[in-house]
Design an enzyme around this catalytic site. Sequence first.
Site, PDB file in Angstrom:
ATOM      1  N   HIS A  42      -6.966  29.289  55.426  1.00  0.00           N
ATOM      2  CA  HIS A  42      -8.124  28.403  55.327  1.00  0.00           C
ATOM      3  C   HIS A  42      -8.062  27.619  54.021  1.00  0.00           C
ATOM      4  O   HIS A  42      -8.888  27.803  53.124  1.00  0.00           O
ATOM      5  CB  HIS A  42      -9.425  29.219  55.430  1.00  0.00           C
ATOM      6  CG  HIS A  42      -9.709  29.675  56.824  1.00  0.00           C
ATOM      7  ND1 HIS A  42     -10.359  30.848  57.127  1.00  0.00           N
ATOM      8  CD2 HIS A  42      -9.402  29.104  58.014  1.00  0.00           C
ATOM      9  CE1 HIS A  42     -10.445  30.971  58.436  1.00  0.00           C
ATOM     10  NE2 HIS A  42      -9.873  29.935  58.996  1.00  0.00           N
ATOM     11  N   HIS A  74      -4.717  36.593  59.998  1.00  0.00           N
ATOM     12  CA  HIS A  74      -5.880  37.114  60.753  1.00  0.00           C
ATOM     13  C   HIS A  74      -5.469  37.971  61.948  1.00  0.00           C
ATOM     14  O   HIS A  74      -6.278  38.704  62.488  1.00  0.00           O
ATOM     15  CB  HIS A  74      -6.689  35.963  61.363  1.00  0.00           C
ATOM     16  CG  HIS A  74      -7.334  35.073  60.369  1.00  0.00           C
ATOM     17  ND1 HIS A  74      -7.938  35.540  59.243  1.00  0.00           N
ATOM     18  CD2 HIS A  74      -7.500  33.733  60.352  1.00  0.00           C
ATOM     19  CE1 HIS A  74      -8.440  34.512  58.573  1.00  0.00           C
ATOM     20  NE2 HIS A  74      -8.177  33.409  59.204  1.00  0.00           N
ATOM     21  N   CYS A  96      -1.687  40.322  58.443  1.00  0.00           N
ATOM     22  CA  CYS A  96      -1.763  41.135  57.220  1.00  0.00           C
ATOM     23  C   CYS A  96      -1.767  42.629  57.599  1.00  0.00           C
ATOM     24  O   CYS A  96      -2.482  43.033  58.527  1.00  0.00           O
ATOM     25  CB  CYS A  96      -3.041  40.799  56.462  1.00  0.00           C
ATOM     26  SG  CYS A  96      -3.227  41.825  54.994  1.00  0.00           S
ATOM     27  N   GLU A 126     -10.030  37.014  63.332  1.00  0.00           N
ATOM     28  CA  GLU A 126      -9.679  38.407  62.985  1.00  0.00           C
ATOM     29  C   GLU A 126     -10.518  39.385  63.816  1.00  0.00           C
ATOM     30  O   GLU A 126      -9.996  40.377  64.352  1.00  0.00           O
ATOM     31  CB  GLU A 126      -9.920  38.666  61.492  1.00  0.00           C
ATOM     32  CG  GLU A 126      -9.563  40.090  61.108  1.00  0.00           C
ATOM     33  CD  GLU A 126     -10.025  40.477  59.707  1.00  0.00           C
ATOM     34  OE1 GLU A 126     -10.010  39.626  58.804  1.00  0.00           O
ATOM     35  OE2 GLU A 126     -10.417  41.645  59.537  1.00  0.00           O
ATOM     36  N   THR A 161     -12.072  42.821  57.591  1.00  0.00           N
ATOM     37  CA  THR A 161     -11.558  43.121  56.241  1.00  0.00           C
ATOM     38  C   THR A 161     -12.331  42.431  55.114  1.00  0.00           C
ATOM     39  O   THR A 161     -12.330  42.900  53.987  1.00  0.00           O
ATOM     40  CB  THR A 161     -10.073  42.722  56.134  1.00  0.00           C
ATOM     41  OG1 THR A 161      -9.946  41.357  56.515  1.00  0.00           O
ATOM     42  CG2 THR A 161      -9.198  43.591  56.998  1.00  0.00           C
ATOM     43  N   SER A 217     -13.308  28.528  54.648  1.00  0.00           N
ATOM     44  CA  SER A 217     -12.882  29.894  54.325  1.00  0.00           C
ATOM     45  C   SER A 217     -14.109  30.785  54.112  1.00  0.00           C
ATOM     46  O   SER A 217     -14.898  30.563  53.181  1.00  0.00           O
ATOM     47  CB  SER A 217     -12.022  29.861  53.053  1.00  0.00           C
ATOM     48  OG  SER A 217     -12.068  31.105  52.398  1.00  0.00           O
TER      49      SER A 217
HETATM   50  S1  SF4 Z   1      -8.059  39.448  52.195  1.00  0.00           S
HETATM   51 FE1  SF4 Z   1      -7.068  41.449  52.433  1.00  0.00          FE
HETATM   52  S2  SF4 Z   1      -6.919  41.688  54.654  1.00  0.00           S
HETATM   53 FE2  SF4 Z   1      -7.276  39.529  54.302  1.00  0.00          FE
HETATM   54  S3  SF4 Z   1      -5.232  38.655  54.208  1.00  0.00           S
HETATM   55 FE3  SF4 Z   1      -5.836  39.138  52.107  1.00  0.00          FE
HETATM   56  S4  SF4 Z   1      -4.952  41.179  51.712  1.00  0.00           S
HETATM   57 FE4  SF4 Z   1      -4.990  40.841  53.940  1.00  0.00          FE
END
Ligand code: SF4
Length: 286
Positions: A42, A74, A96, A126, A161, A217
């Site tokens: 984003h 995501h 991730c 996500e 997350t 974002s």
């Molecule tokens: S915020 Fe955390 S879960 Fe999201 S992409 Fe970054 S490391 Fe991964």
Amino acid sequence: MAVIRVADQAGACYGVERALDLVHAAIEDGTRPVRTLGPLIHNPQVVRELEDEGVRVVDEVPTDATCSLVIRSHGVTPEVMDEARERGMEVIDATCPYVKKAQHAAERLHSAGYQVIVVGESGHPEVEGILAHAPRSFAISSASDLAGHALAKRVGIVVQTTQSLAVLEEVVSAVVGRVDELRVMNTICSATTERQRAAADLARDSDVMIVIGGRNSANTTRLAKICSQSCSMTHHIESPTELEADWFMDVDAIGVTAGASTPASQIEGVVSAISSLMGEAGDEQR
Ligand code: SF4
């Protein structure tokens, strides 16, 4: 001259850095056209830079089996992953690992017979991906969204997350008295909580806060909201061109933070643009 301080946890997180590394490796490899399923992160500037390097954003799994398709951090539903693999293209899975952990948590809870609740923004990619790992699960963004949902005797909770711990605690309190058994998998990523804590600490000691990151974002928007609770002069920007010299007149402390999709180079660009604006303001006053 005012002091400019950058939050001790700011900018691109592990998952975003990893996704960018994977895409850059595919570009360097150069054997296949590179496509990302949705914007990689984003951050409109980064997406434009990737487009300049030939990376195209696609809305659905392409039919072109000769391309490399990047799955962004995501994650996606298992059906989308299967579809891409069945079409024969190279799949570069940049989901991730922390998002994968949430997907697997939902899958395990469902397999063990729990009704799964995902605490997160309904419709967010996500969250959609996590829901798809646990049939009959549903998403809520706050405890009040529980109204109208019949709860099973055994409920398991998984969290998007980037959610805040406060929202998770509120949902747990609302569910615990309504079920026989409750299992909570705290899948909030520490990168998010660390950035929120560091931003709040810095905002308390700043006269002006600059929050950098895409307006699309969710985690950057949340950072800006957290900062504005302690610093009324909080500005959310996507690029240095949005900075205004007036914001930095007669202030002593300027704080800078950035969402998890903002590379370090963009933070450096903003800090240097603020320094230039303050220099110009000083020249005008002299
Ligand atoms: S915020 Fe955390 S879960 Fe999201 S992409 Fe970054 S490391 Fe991964």
